[in-house]
Enzyme design. Structure first.
Site, PDB file in Angstrom:
ATOM      1  N   TYR A 292       0.940  -1.239  -0.066  1.00  0.00           N
ATOM      2  CA  TYR A 292      -0.037   0.012  -0.164  1.00  0.00           C
ATOM      3  C   TYR A 292       0.773   1.337  -0.119  1.00  0.00           C
ATOM      4  O   TYR A 292       0.480   2.310  -0.445  1.00  0.00           O
ATOM      5  CB  TYR A 292      -1.103   0.091   1.195  1.00  0.00           C
ATOM      6  CG  TYR A 292      -1.923  -1.064   0.879  1.00  0.00           C
ATOM      7  CD1 TYR A 292      -3.120  -0.815  -0.108  1.00  0.00           C
ATOM      8  CD2 TYR A 292      -1.979  -2.206   1.398  1.00  0.00           C
ATOM      9  CE1 TYR A 292      -4.015  -1.711  -0.316  1.00  0.00           C
ATOM     10  CE2 TYR A 292      -3.007  -3.358   1.287  1.00  0.00           C
ATOM     11  CZ  TYR A 292      -3.936  -3.061   0.224  1.00  0.00           C
ATOM     12  OH  TYR A 292      -4.835  -3.992  -0.145  1.00  0.00           O
TER      13      TYR A 292
ATOM     14  N   ARG B 238       1.487   1.937  -3.510  1.00  0.00           N
ATOM     15  CA  ARG B 238       0.372   2.522  -4.408  1.00  0.00           C
ATOM     16  C   ARG B 238      -0.018   4.170  -3.896  1.00  0.00           C
ATOM     17  O   ARG B 238      -0.252   4.541  -4.582  1.00  0.00           O
ATOM     18  CB  ARG B 238      -0.881   1.514  -3.888  1.00  0.00           C
ATOM     19  CG  ARG B 238      -0.895   0.008  -4.588  1.00  0.00           C
ATOM     20  CD  ARG B 238      -1.750  -0.732  -4.393  1.00  0.00           C
ATOM     21  NE  ARG B 238      -3.098  -0.178  -4.862  1.00  0.00           N
ATOM     22  CZ  ARG B 238      -4.339  -0.610  -4.747  1.00  0.00           C
ATOM     23  NH1 ARG B 238      -4.687  -1.307  -3.678  1.00  0.00           N
ATOM     24  NH2 ARG B 238      -5.413  -0.175  -5.259  1.00  0.00           N
TER      25      ARG B 238
ATOM     26  N   HIS C  81     -14.496   1.632  -0.140  1.00  0.00           N
ATOM     27  CA  HIS C  81     -13.426   0.715   0.001  1.00  0.00           C
ATOM     28  C   HIS C  81     -12.177   1.471   0.866  1.00  0.00           C
ATOM     29  O   HIS C  81     -11.184   0.981   0.751  1.00  0.00           O
ATOM     30  CB  HIS C  81     -12.897  -0.068  -1.328  1.00  0.00           C
ATOM     31  CG  HIS C  81     -14.101  -1.103  -1.628  1.00  0.00           C
ATOM     32  ND1 HIS C  81     -13.902  -1.604  -2.988  1.00  0.00           N
ATOM     33  CD2 HIS C  81     -15.053  -1.702  -0.930  1.00  0.00           C
ATOM     34  CE1 HIS C  81     -14.731  -2.370  -2.922  1.00  0.00           C
ATOM     35  NE2 HIS C  81     -15.714  -2.639  -2.087  1.00  0.00           N
TER      36      HIS C  81
ATOM     37  N   CYS D 293       0.302   6.043  15.914  1.00  0.00           N
ATOM     38  CA  CYS D 293      -0.842   6.657  15.634  1.00  0.00           C
ATOM     39  C   CYS D 293      -1.044   8.125  16.206  1.00  0.00           C
ATOM     40  O   CYS D 293      -0.588   8.554  17.413  1.00  0.00           O
ATOM     41  CB  CYS D 293      -2.052   5.833  16.490  1.00  0.00           C
ATOM     42  SG  CYS D 293      -3.684   6.801  16.475  1.00  0.00           S
TER      43      CYS D 293
ATOM     44  N   GLY E  73     -16.886   2.063 -15.187  1.00  0.00           N
ATOM     45  CA  GLY E  73     -15.477   1.530 -14.895  1.00  0.00           C
ATOM     46  C   GLY E  73     -15.302   0.367 -14.022  1.00  0.00           C
ATOM     47  O   GLY E  73     -14.481   0.417 -13.015  1.00  0.00           O
ATOM     48  N   THR E  74     -16.344  -0.271 -13.622  1.00  0.00           N
ATOM     49  CA  THR E  74     -16.124  -1.476 -12.612  1.00  0.00           C
ATOM     50  C   THR E  74     -16.620  -2.748 -13.271  1.00  0.00           C
ATOM     51  O   THR E  74     -17.629  -2.897 -14.050  1.00  0.00           O
ATOM     52  CB  THR E  74     -17.015  -1.282 -11.161  1.00  0.00           C
ATOM     53  OG1 THR E  74     -16.977  -2.103 -10.722  1.00  0.00           O
ATOM     54  CG2 THR E  74     -18.425  -0.679 -11.629  1.00  0.00           C
ATOM     55  N   SER E  75     -16.111  -3.782 -13.059  1.00  0.00           N
ATOM     56  CA  SER E  75     -16.164  -5.081 -13.620  1.00  0.00           C
ATOM     57  C   SER E  75     -17.624  -5.859 -13.009  1.00  0.00           C
ATOM     58  O   SER E  75     -17.950  -6.834 -13.538  1.00  0.00           O
ATOM     59  CB  SER E  75     -15.234  -6.140 -13.274  1.00  0.00           C
ATOM     60  OG  SER E  75     -14.982  -6.242 -11.768  1.00  0.00           O
TER      61      SER E  75
ATOM     62  N   LEU F 214     -15.720   0.286 -20.373  1.00  0.00           N
ATOM     63  CA  LEU F 214     -14.810  -0.011 -21.681  1.00  0.00           C
ATOM     64  C   LEU F 214     -15.367  -1.245 -22.636  1.00  0.00           C
ATOM     65  O   LEU F 214     -15.677  -1.304 -23.746  1.00  0.00           O
ATOM     66  CB  LEU F 214     -13.484  -0.310 -21.217  1.00  0.00           C
ATOM     67  CG  LEU F 214     -12.145  -0.641 -22.405  1.00  0.00           C
ATOM     68  CD1 LEU F 214     -12.333   0.752 -23.083  1.00  0.00           C
ATOM     69  CD2 LEU F 214     -11.086  -1.015 -21.826  1.00  0.00           C
ATOM     70  N   GLU F 215     -15.967  -2.219 -21.617  1.00  0.00           N
ATOM     71  CA  GLU F 215     -16.491  -3.438 -22.377  1.00  0.00           C
ATOM     72  C   GLU F 215     -17.723  -3.900 -21.356  1.00  0.00           C
ATOM     73  O   GLU F 215     -17.875  -3.388 -20.239  1.00  0.00           O
ATOM     74  CB  GLU F 215     -15.446  -4.538 -22.416  1.00  0.00           C
ATOM     75  CG  GLU F 215     -14.899  -4.891 -20.969  1.00  0.00           C
ATOM     76  CD  GLU F 215     -13.563  -5.548 -21.024  1.00  0.00           C
ATOM     77  OE1 GLU F 215     -12.905  -5.762 -21.789  1.00  0.00           O
ATOM     78  OE2 GLU F 215     -13.362  -5.632 -19.743  1.00  0.00           O
TER      79      GLU F 215
HETATM   80  P1  OAD Z   1     -11.499  -4.282 -11.977  1.00  0.00           P
HETATM   81  O1  OAD Z   1     -10.149  -4.324 -12.302  1.00  0.00           O
HETATM   82  O2  OAD Z   1     -12.457  -5.443 -11.436  1.00  0.00           O
HETATM   83  O3  OAD Z   1     -12.687  -3.790 -13.160  1.00  0.00           O
HETATM   84  C1  OAD Z   1     -12.200  -2.608 -13.983  1.00  0.00           C
HETATM   85  C2  OAD Z   1     -13.165  -2.269 -15.038  1.00  0.00           C
HETATM   86  O4  OAD Z   1     -13.082  -1.191 -15.497  1.00  0.00           O
HETATM   87  C3  OAD Z   1     -13.402  -3.539 -16.075  1.00  0.00           C
HETATM   88  O5  OAD Z   1     -14.580  -3.900 -16.381  1.00  0.00           O
HETATM   89  C4  OAD Z   1     -12.818  -2.896 -17.351  1.00  0.00           C
HETATM   90  O6  OAD Z   1     -13.323  -3.264 -18.611  1.00  0.00           O
HETATM   91  C5  OAD Z   1     -13.124  -1.414 -17.030  1.00  0.00           C
HETATM   92  N1  OAD Z   1     -12.111  -0.579 -17.623  1.00  0.00           N
HETATM   93  C6  OAD Z   1     -10.890  -0.723 -17.949  1.00  0.00           C
HETATM   94  N2  OAD Z   1     -10.408   0.538 -18.633  1.00  0.00           N
HETATM   95  C7  OAD Z   1     -11.510   1.453 -18.782  1.00  0.00           C
HETATM   96  C8  OAD Z   1     -11.692   2.765 -19.363  1.00  0.00           C
HETATM   97  N3  OAD Z   1     -10.481   3.350 -19.837  1.00  0.00           N
HETATM   98  N4  OAD Z   1     -12.907   3.275 -19.162  1.00  0.00           N
HETATM   99  C9  OAD Z   1     -13.822   2.530 -18.672  1.00  0.00           C
HETATM  100  N5  OAD Z   1     -13.694   1.499 -18.218  1.00  0.00           N
HETATM  101  C10 OAD Z   1     -12.532   0.762 -18.259  1.00  0.00           C
HETATM  102  O7  OAD Z   1     -12.104  -3.112 -10.955  1.00  0.00           O
HETATM  103  P2  OAD Z   1     -13.258  -2.855  -9.855  1.00  0.00           P
HETATM  104  O8  OAD Z   1     -14.543  -3.191 -10.592  1.00  0.00           O
HETATM  105  O9  OAD Z   1     -13.053  -1.268  -9.362  1.00  0.00           O
HETATM  106  O10 OAD Z   1     -11.778  -4.082  -3.825  1.00  0.00           O
HETATM  107  O11 OAD Z   1     -12.825  -3.854  -8.895  1.00  0.00           O
HETATM  108  C11 OAD Z   1     -13.772  -3.710  -7.742  1.00  0.00           C
HETATM  109  C12 OAD Z   1     -13.087  -3.976  -6.303  1.00  0.00           C
HETATM  110  O12 OAD Z   1     -12.329  -5.205  -6.545  1.00  0.00           O
HETATM  111  C13 OAD Z   1     -11.951  -3.037  -6.167  1.00  0.00           C
HETATM  112  O13 OAD Z   1     -12.494  -1.977  -5.568  1.00  0.00           O
HETATM  113  C14 OAD Z   1     -10.763  -4.032  -5.143  1.00  0.00           C
HETATM  114  C15 OAD Z   1     -10.892  -5.046  -6.184  1.00  0.00           C
HETATM  115  O14 OAD Z   1     -10.610  -6.229  -5.412  1.00  0.00           O
HETATM  116  C16 OAD Z   1     -11.187  -4.555  -2.887  1.00  0.00           C
HETATM  117  O15 OAD Z   1      -9.893  -4.669  -2.724  1.00  0.00           O
HETATM  118  C17 OAD Z   1     -11.897  -4.518  -1.644  1.00  0.00           C
END
Ligand code: OAD
Length: 237
Positions: free
Chosen positions: A57, A60, A110, A141, A180-182, A207-208
Site C-alpha cells: 500500500y 500504491r 473501500h 497513531c 468503470g467497474t467489472s 470499456l466493455e
Molecule cells: P476491476 O479491475 O475488477 O474492473 C475494472 C473495469 O473497468 C473492467 O470492467 C474494465 O473493462 C473497465 N475499464 C478498464 N479501462 C477502462 C476505461 N478506460 N474506461 C472505462 N472502463 C474501463 O476493478 P473494480 O471493478 O474497481 O476491492 O474492482 C472492484 C474491487 O475489486 C476493487 O475496489 C477492489 C478489487 O479487489 C477491494 O480490494 C476490496
C-alpha cells in the site's frame, strides 16, 4: 433515459482511473495478476506478513504522486457543481483522483490510500507518508500513539463503509450509473439490482460489457474519458 433525473447515484471503479495510469485489478497484467489477493487484501494476510502488506500500500500511495485526474473525474466534479438535483458519488477506488479532479463529496466505500486506521483506538487519520516500519519501528497513531496503524482500505471479508447511507440513496434515486467497474465484487456489484428494484433507470459506462452488464437498462461501451464527459453534458443539457 427520457426524463431529466432529479436524484443520481454514481458508482465508480478502477476503470475510471485507468486512463490516468493506475492499474485496474482484473485486466491482463492487472494488480490481481501481480499479487495474490489473500496476501495483500485480507486481514489474515496482514496478520501473517504486515511488512509485505504495508509495503504494497505504501507503493500504491506513492504512485499517486505521478498520476493526474482525467476528463472522466473532471466531468463528475462538474456534475457535482452544476447538477441541480441530488448526487451521491460512491467510489470503490482508494485513489484520490476524484478529489483532485474537483469532487468535494466522495463516498469511498473501500477506504482510501491516504487514510490510516489505528488498530488500537480505531481512529481514522489522514495519512500521506509510508506506513512501513523504519529502523524496526512502525509509525505511531497520531491520536493514541500506538504503533498500530494499518491502511484504511477495506479488505476481503470486511464490511465496506457507509452501507446504510448507500442503500438509502439507492432506494430513492431515479438514475443509477456505474462507471468503470467489472461487477465482480459484492456488495457494489449488487447496487444495480437494488436501484432497479426501487424503480431507478440504470446505465453502465464501461470499456466493455461487465459481468453485470445484463442488469443495466442501458450500457455504453468505450473509455470513461470519453463516455463520462458526454453523459454529463447530456444530463446538464
Ligand atoms: P476491476 O479491475 O475488477 O474492473 C475494472 C473495469 O473497468 C473492467 O470492467 C474494465 O473493462 C473497465 N475499464 C478498464 N479501462 C477502462 C476505461 N478506460 N474506461 C472505462 N472502463 C474501463 O476493478 P473494480 O471493478 O474497481 O476491492 O474492482 C472492484 C474491487 O475489486 C476493487 O475496489 C477492489 C478489487 O479487489 C477491494 O480490494 C476490496
Amino acid at each position: 433515459m427520457a426524463d431529466t433525473p432529479t436524484s443520481i447515484v454514481v458508482l465508480t471503479g478502477a476503470g475510471i482511473s485507468a486512463e490516468s495510469g493506475i492499474d485496474t485489478f482484473r485486466s491482463e497484467g492487472g494488480l490481481w495478476e501481480q499479487h495474490r489477493i489473500e496476501d495483500v487484501a485480507t486481514p489474515e494476510g496482514f496478520a501473517r506478513n504486515p511488512d509485505l502488506v504495508l509495503g504494497f500500500y505504501d507503493a500504491r500511495r506513492e504512485a499517486l504522486a505521478a498520476v493526474d485526474p482525467n476528463p472522466a473525474h473532471h466531468a463528475l466534479a462538474r456534475l457535482e457543481t452544476e447538477f441541480s438535483g441530488e448526487l451521491l458519488l460512491i467510489t470503490q477506488n482508494v485513489d484520490d483522483l476524484h478529489e483532485r479532479g474537483g469532487s468535494a463529496r466522495v463516498l469511498h466505500m473501500h477506504g482510501e490510500l491516504k487514510s490510516a486506521l489505528c488498530q488500537s483506538c480505531e481512529t481514522r487519520s489522514r495519512w500521506d507518508a509510508p506506513m512501513s516500519a523504519k529502523d524496526g519501528q512502525r509509525p505511531a497513531c497520531p491520536v493514541c500513539k500506538a504503533p498500530s496503524l494499518r491502511p484504511d482500505v477495506v479488505w476481503f471479508g470486511e464490511m465496506p463503509y457507509q452501507m446504510d447511507r448507500i442503500y438509502a440513496a439507492l432506494a430513492t434515486c431515479d438514475l443509477f450509473v456505474s462507471i468503470g467497474t467489472s461487477g465482480a465484487v459484492y456488495p457494489a456489484a449488487g447496487f444495480v439490482q437494488e436501484a432497479r428494484a426501487f424503480g431507478a433507470e440504470t446505465l453502465e459506462l464501461n470499456l466493455e460489457p461487465s459481468e453485470g452488464s445484463h442488469f443495466f437498462a442501458t450500457s455504453r461501451h468505450g473509455p470513461a474519458g470519453q463516455l463520462v464527459p458526454q453523459w454529463v453534458d447530456e444530463v446538464l443539457g
